[in-house]
Design an enzyme around this catalytic site. Structure first.
Site, PDB file in Angstrom:
ATOM      1  N   ILE A  16       0.847  -1.203   0.000  1.00 19.04           N
ATOM      2  CA  ILE A  16       0.000   0.000   0.000  1.00 19.04           C
ATOM      3  C   ILE A  16       0.879   1.249   0.000  1.00 19.04           C
ATOM      4  CG2 ILE A  16      -1.808   1.269   1.221  1.00 19.04           C
ATOM      5  CD1 ILE A  16      -2.664  -1.442   2.473  1.00 19.04           C
ATOM      6  N   THR A 134      -6.181  -1.122  10.415  1.00 15.63           N
ATOM      7  CA  THR A 134      -6.915  -2.195   9.743  1.00 15.63           C
ATOM      8  C   THR A 134      -8.280  -2.438  10.388  1.00 15.63           C
ATOM      9  OG1 THR A 134      -6.858  -4.596   9.391  1.00 15.63           O
ATOM     10  CG2 THR A 134      -5.647  -3.791  11.270  1.00 15.63           C
ATOM     11  N   GLU A 136      -9.256  -5.288  11.103  1.00 16.85           N
ATOM     12  CA  GLU A 136      -9.131  -6.500  11.927  1.00 16.85           C
ATOM     13  C   GLU A 136      -9.138  -6.190  13.417  1.00 16.85           C
ATOM     14  OE1 GLU A 136      -6.439  -9.504  10.685  1.00 16.85           O
ATOM     15  OE2 GLU A 136      -6.810  -9.148   8.568  1.00 16.85           O
ATOM     16  N   TYR A 160      -1.396 -10.309  15.015  1.00 20.74           N
ATOM     17  CA  TYR A 160      -1.314  -9.137  14.118  1.00 20.74           C
ATOM     18  C   TYR A 160      -2.332  -8.081  14.538  1.00 20.74           C
ATOM     19  CZ  TYR A 160      -2.485  -6.222  10.079  1.00 20.74           C
ATOM     20  OH  TYR A 160      -2.784  -5.152   9.274  1.00 20.74           O
ATOM     21  N   LYS A 164      -1.853  -4.248  16.037  1.00 17.67           N
ATOM     22  CA  LYS A 164      -2.386  -3.038  15.383  1.00 17.67           C
ATOM     23  C   LYS A 164      -3.337  -2.297  16.333  1.00 17.67           C
ATOM     24  CE  LYS A 164      -1.840  -1.720  11.688  1.00 17.67           C
ATOM     25  NZ  LYS A 164      -0.797  -0.863  11.048  1.00 17.67           N
ATOM     26  N   ASN A 190      -7.072  -4.939   1.056  1.00 16.53           N
ATOM     27  CA  ASN A 190      -6.680  -4.292  -0.205  1.00 16.53           C
ATOM     28  C   ASN A 190      -6.245  -5.335  -1.223  1.00 16.53           C
ATOM     29  OD1 ASN A 190      -5.267  -1.037   0.435  1.00 16.53           O
ATOM     30  ND2 ASN A 190      -6.770  -2.103   1.662  1.00 16.53           N
ATOM     31  N   ASN A 259     -14.545 -16.290   0.600  1.00 15.54           N
ATOM     32  CA  ASN A 259     -13.266 -16.641  -0.044  1.00 15.54           C
ATOM     33  C   ASN A 259     -13.453 -17.561  -1.245  1.00 15.54           C
ATOM     34  OD1 ASN A 259     -11.806 -15.113   1.772  1.00 15.54           O
ATOM     35  ND2 ASN A 259     -11.269 -16.839   3.092  1.00 15.54           N
TER      36      ASN A 259
HETATM   37  P1  NAD Z   1       3.463  -4.673   3.515  1.00 13.25           P
HETATM   38  O1  NAD Z   1       3.836  -5.819   4.397  1.00 13.25           O
HETATM   39  O2  NAD Z   1       3.316  -4.895   2.051  1.00 13.25           O
HETATM   40  O3  NAD Z   1       4.528  -3.495   3.700  1.00 13.25           O
HETATM   41  C1  NAD Z   1       5.029  -3.117   4.953  1.00 13.25           C
HETATM   42  C2  NAD Z   1       6.261  -2.246   4.734  1.00 13.25           C
HETATM   43  O4  NAD Z   1       6.750  -1.841   6.012  1.00 13.25           O
HETATM   44  C3  NAD Z   1       7.402  -2.970   4.033  1.00 13.25           C
HETATM   45  O5  NAD Z   1       7.919  -2.163   2.991  1.00 13.25           O
HETATM   46  C4  NAD Z   1       8.429  -3.184   5.133  1.00 13.25           C
HETATM   47  O6  NAD Z   1       9.773  -3.210   4.663  1.00 13.25           O
HETATM   48  C5  NAD Z   1       8.163  -1.985   6.027  1.00 13.25           C
HETATM   49  N1  NAD Z   1       8.613  -2.198   7.417  1.00 13.25           N
HETATM   50  C6  NAD Z   1       8.365  -3.279   8.202  1.00 13.25           C
HETATM   51  N2  NAD Z   1       8.977  -3.122   9.394  1.00 13.25           N
HETATM   52  C7  NAD Z   1       9.585  -1.912   9.365  1.00 13.25           C
HETATM   53  C8  NAD Z   1      10.354  -1.176  10.314  1.00 13.25           C
HETATM   54  N3  NAD Z   1      10.617  -1.672  11.520  1.00 13.25           N
HETATM   55  N4  NAD Z   1      10.795   0.032   9.965  1.00 13.25           N
HETATM   56  C9  NAD Z   1      10.546   0.557   8.737  1.00 13.25           C
HETATM   57  N5  NAD Z   1       9.849  -0.103   7.790  1.00 13.25           N
HETATM   58  C10 NAD Z   1       9.364  -1.311   8.104  1.00 13.25           C
HETATM   59  O7  NAD Z   1       2.135  -4.085   4.165  1.00 13.25           O
HETATM   60  P2  NAD Z   1       0.844  -3.459   3.457  1.00 13.25           P
HETATM   61  O8  NAD Z   1      -0.089  -4.541   3.129  1.00 13.25           O
HETATM   62  O9  NAD Z   1       1.250  -2.487   2.424  1.00 13.25           O
HETATM   63  O10 NAD Z   1       0.234  -2.662   4.718  1.00 13.25           O
HETATM   64  C11 NAD Z   1       0.667  -1.346   5.009  1.00 13.25           C
HETATM   65  C12 NAD Z   1      -0.086  -0.845   6.235  1.00 13.25           C
HETATM   66  O11 NAD Z   1      -1.480  -0.850   5.982  1.00 13.25           O
HETATM   67  C13 NAD Z   1       0.132  -1.702   7.474  1.00 13.25           C
HETATM   68  O12 NAD Z   1       0.205  -0.832   8.590  1.00 13.25           O
HETATM   69  C14 NAD Z   1      -1.112  -2.567   7.550  1.00 13.25           C
HETATM   70  O13 NAD Z   1      -1.407  -2.927   8.884  1.00 13.25           O
HETATM   71  C15 NAD Z   1      -2.157  -1.626   6.978  1.00 13.25           C
HETATM   72  N6  NAD Z   1      -3.304  -2.271   6.306  1.00 13.25           N
HETATM   73  C16 NAD Z   1      -3.096  -3.203   5.327  1.00 13.25           C
HETATM   74  C17 NAD Z   1      -4.202  -3.734   4.655  1.00 13.25           C
HETATM   75  C18 NAD Z   1      -4.033  -4.757   3.542  1.00 13.25           C
HETATM   76  O14 NAD Z   1      -5.031  -5.277   3.042  1.00 13.25           O
HETATM   77  N7  NAD Z   1      -2.825  -5.047   3.077  1.00 13.25           N
HETATM   78  C19 NAD Z   1      -5.496  -3.335   5.006  1.00 13.25           C
HETATM   79  C20 NAD Z   1      -5.647  -2.386   6.033  1.00 13.25           C
HETATM   80  C21 NAD Z   1      -4.548  -1.846   6.664  1.00 13.25           C
HETATM   81  O1  DAU Z   2      -8.651  -6.798   6.641  1.00 19.64           O
HETATM   82  C1  DAU Z   2      -7.457  -6.100   6.451  1.00 19.64           C
HETATM   83  C2  DAU Z   2      -6.283  -7.055   6.513  1.00 19.64           C
HETATM   84  O2  DAU Z   2      -6.325  -7.815   5.301  1.00 19.64           O
HETATM   85  C3  DAU Z   2      -4.938  -6.358   6.658  1.00 19.64           C
HETATM   86  O3  DAU Z   2      -4.909  -5.668   7.871  1.00 19.64           O
HETATM   87  C4  DAU Z   2      -3.797  -7.368   6.585  1.00 19.64           C
HETATM   88  O4  DAU Z   2      -2.558  -6.684   6.621  1.00 19.64           O
HETATM   89  C5  DAU Z   2      -3.916  -8.130   5.279  1.00 19.64           C
HETATM   90  O5  DAU Z   2      -2.916  -9.134   5.212  1.00 19.64           O
HETATM   91  C6  DAU Z   2      -5.304  -8.762   5.143  1.00 19.64           C
HETATM   92  O6  DAU Z   2      -5.463  -9.841   6.111  1.00 19.64           O
HETATM   93  P1  DAU Z   2      -6.186 -11.228   5.726  1.00 19.64           P
HETATM   94  O7  DAU Z   2      -5.729 -12.241   6.678  1.00 19.64           O
HETATM   95  O8  DAU Z   2      -7.638 -11.032   5.561  1.00 19.64           O
HETATM   96  O9  DAU Z   2      -5.541 -11.454   4.238  1.00 19.64           O
HETATM   97  P2  DAU Z   2      -4.986 -12.771   3.524  1.00 19.64           P
HETATM   98  O10 DAU Z   2      -4.730 -12.391   2.096  1.00 19.64           O
HETATM   99  O11 DAU Z   2      -3.881 -13.408   4.289  1.00 19.64           O
HETATM  100  O12 DAU Z   2      -6.232 -13.754   3.578  1.00 19.64           O
HETATM  101  C7  DAU Z   2      -7.489 -13.421   2.990  1.00 19.64           C
HETATM  102  C8  DAU Z   2      -8.456 -14.559   3.306  1.00 19.64           C
HETATM  103  O13 DAU Z   2      -8.043 -15.721   2.550  1.00 19.64           O
HETATM  104  C9  DAU Z   2      -8.475 -14.984   4.755  1.00 19.64           C
HETATM  105  O14 DAU Z   2      -9.792 -15.349   5.114  1.00 19.64           O
HETATM  106  C10 DAU Z   2      -7.553 -16.201   4.795  1.00 19.64           C
HETATM  107  C11 DAU Z   2      -7.751 -16.827   3.423  1.00 19.64           C
HETATM  108  N1  DAU Z   2      -6.564 -17.514   2.844  1.00 19.64           N
HETATM  109  C12 DAU Z   2      -5.383 -16.839   2.812  1.00 19.64           C
HETATM  110  C13 DAU Z   2      -4.246 -17.422   2.285  1.00 19.64           C
HETATM  111  C14 DAU Z   2      -2.925 -16.675   2.258  1.00 19.64           C
HETATM  112  C15 DAU Z   2      -6.686 -18.795   2.325  1.00 19.64           C
HETATM  113  O15 DAU Z   2      -7.772 -19.405   2.320  1.00 19.64           O
HETATM  114  N2  DAU Z   2      -5.564 -19.384   1.792  1.00 19.64           N
HETATM  115  C16 DAU Z   2      -4.345 -18.746   1.766  1.00 19.64           C
HETATM  116  O16 DAU Z   2      -3.350 -19.356   1.287  1.00 19.64           O
END
Ligand code: NAD
Ligand code: DAU
Length: 354
Positions: A16, A134, A136, A160, A164, A190, A259
């Protein structure tokens, strides 16, 4: 050049974060954007090659947990705004290694808050500390149509989400105790380009491409609310500039998918894009042991953000998922480098020699 604002974006090399950095660097040439990232396994500077030479962009390799380094960074760049995304983000990893999540997500956020408090020193005019969180943290919903709102009680279940939730509480405590001008948003799942292929969507697209099993946790009945990552980045831009200090905003796609239904759409679309006969990859679905503590359903009510700041998702899911699948299939080199670990050498070869 004197910049109008000096904004620190943490975690800008992640999924993100890279979209947020790209949006800000391109949209605000009069802002200096400092991307601070530790480059863990999830940080990939190749996500940003299109903007890395722009004059208003700087990358700093560093760790949010190092308070002295964060204070020095605020000083060096005269930081007046923070958009904090750096975190450990994958639920499955948190189940195996909760300590790393507590350290990065809680202590790292606390270090950044403390650096802002020390450097801004009560002079909060024009300052903003924006924490990205998040859905979550709110726990899990049943199949009853209910949704998370900004006043839903926190009830995190995984290490996790517990980390958060704790970081969110620290952010609010710095607002309430020291007057730090904070704002928080909590977003749903996302999807889109540059997501690390440990998460459901990129992992499954890559496995379909290679004819590998698709590990569906449990019965595949868990529900997630999906939002295209650029829509999240747009919401972040809006909240950073127009959100009210001390407030929380929920961000979501109003787009719930079981899913297994989502996986079937992915298979159908990927087979179409790959030119495979319909149903060719159906047999890859493999039911595996469920994730421990697997939250049943998430659903975000993002109506406050719509009502107060006029934001809504721009992309229909069918359009977004096809665009995403095409991106991963067209960018096989990116995927190969990430899965082989090759991307991690990019920093050494490019930045450390500059
Ligand atoms: P990501 O794991 O893709 O990226 C995390 C980044 O943080 C990486 O570039 C990593 O190198 C950096 N990082 C980790 N530890 C660090 C440290 N100690 N110092 C500096 N940098 C560090 O994560 P993402 O999916 O892009 O999520 C970004 C943010 O958004 C997170 O805070 C996550 O909780 C939140 N979020 C994610 C989702 C999702 O669906 N991915 C949804 C809602 C909120
Ligand atoms: O809701 C926001 C969160 O979404 C963020 O805060 C997290 O950073 C992000 O990783 C994401 O968490 P989820 O656990 O929901 O995402 P994930 O892609 O790991 O899993 C999505 C759903 O799919 C979940 O119900 C678990 C399931 N899953 C996931 C994986 C990796 C499977 O069934 N098989 C898999 O191999």
């Amino acid at each position: 050049m004197d910049y109008k604002r000096n904004i620190l974006i943490t975690g800008g090399a992640g999924f993100i974060g890279s979209h947020v950095v790209r949006l800000f660097v391109n949209k605000y040439p009069d802002y200096r954007i400092v991307n601070l990232d530790k480059l863990t396994y999830a940080g990939n500077l190749k996500n940003l090659t299109d903007i890395e030479k722009k004059p208003n962009y700087s990358f700093v390799k560093g760790d949010i947990c190092e308070l002295d380094d964060m204070i020095a960074l605020f000083e060096q760049y005269n930081i007046d705004g923070v958009i904090h995304l750096a975190a450990e983000s994958h639920v499955d990893r948190s189940i195996k290694d909760p300590f790393t999540f507590a350290h990065t997500n809680v202590m790292g956020t606390l270090s950044l808050l403390q650096a802002a408090k020390i450097k801004w020193d009560g002079n909060f005019n024009g300052k903003r500390f924006y924490h990205i969180s998040t859905d979550e943290v709110y726990g899990a919903l049943q199949f009853d149509g209910s949704m998370f709102t900004e006043v839903t009680k926190y009830d995190p279940h995984s290490p996790y989400s517990a980390s958060k939730a704790s970081s969110d509480h620290f952010v609010r405590s710095y607002h309430d105790t020291y007057g730090l001008p904070t704002v928080v948003s909590n977003c749903s799942n996302n999807y889109g380009p540059y997501q690390f292929p440990e998460k459901l969507i990129p992992l499954f697209i890559n496995n379909i491409r290679h004819g590998k099993p698709l590990p569906v946790y449990g019965k595949g009945e868990n529900v997630r609310d999906w939002l295209y990552v650029e829509d999240h980045a747009r919401a972040i831009d809006l909240i950073f500039h127009e959100g009210k200090t001390g407030e929380t905003y929920n961000i979501g796609g109003f787009n719930e998918w079981k899913n297994i239904d989502l996986i079937k759409v992915m298979i159908k679309t990927a087979d179409k894009v790959l030119g495979n006969p319909e149903g060719a990859s159906d047999s890859l679905i493999t039911y595996v042991t469920d994730r421990a503590g697997h939250d049943l359903r998430y659903a975000i009510d993002a109506s406050k953000l719509n009502r107060e700041l006029g934001w809504k998702p721009s992309l229909q899911f069918e359009e977004g998922i096809e665009k995403t699948i095409r991106w991963y299939l067209d960018n096989q080199e990116w995927m190969d480098e990430v899965t082989s670990g090759e991307y991690q050498r990019y920093y050494e070869n490019t930045y450390s020699n500059r």
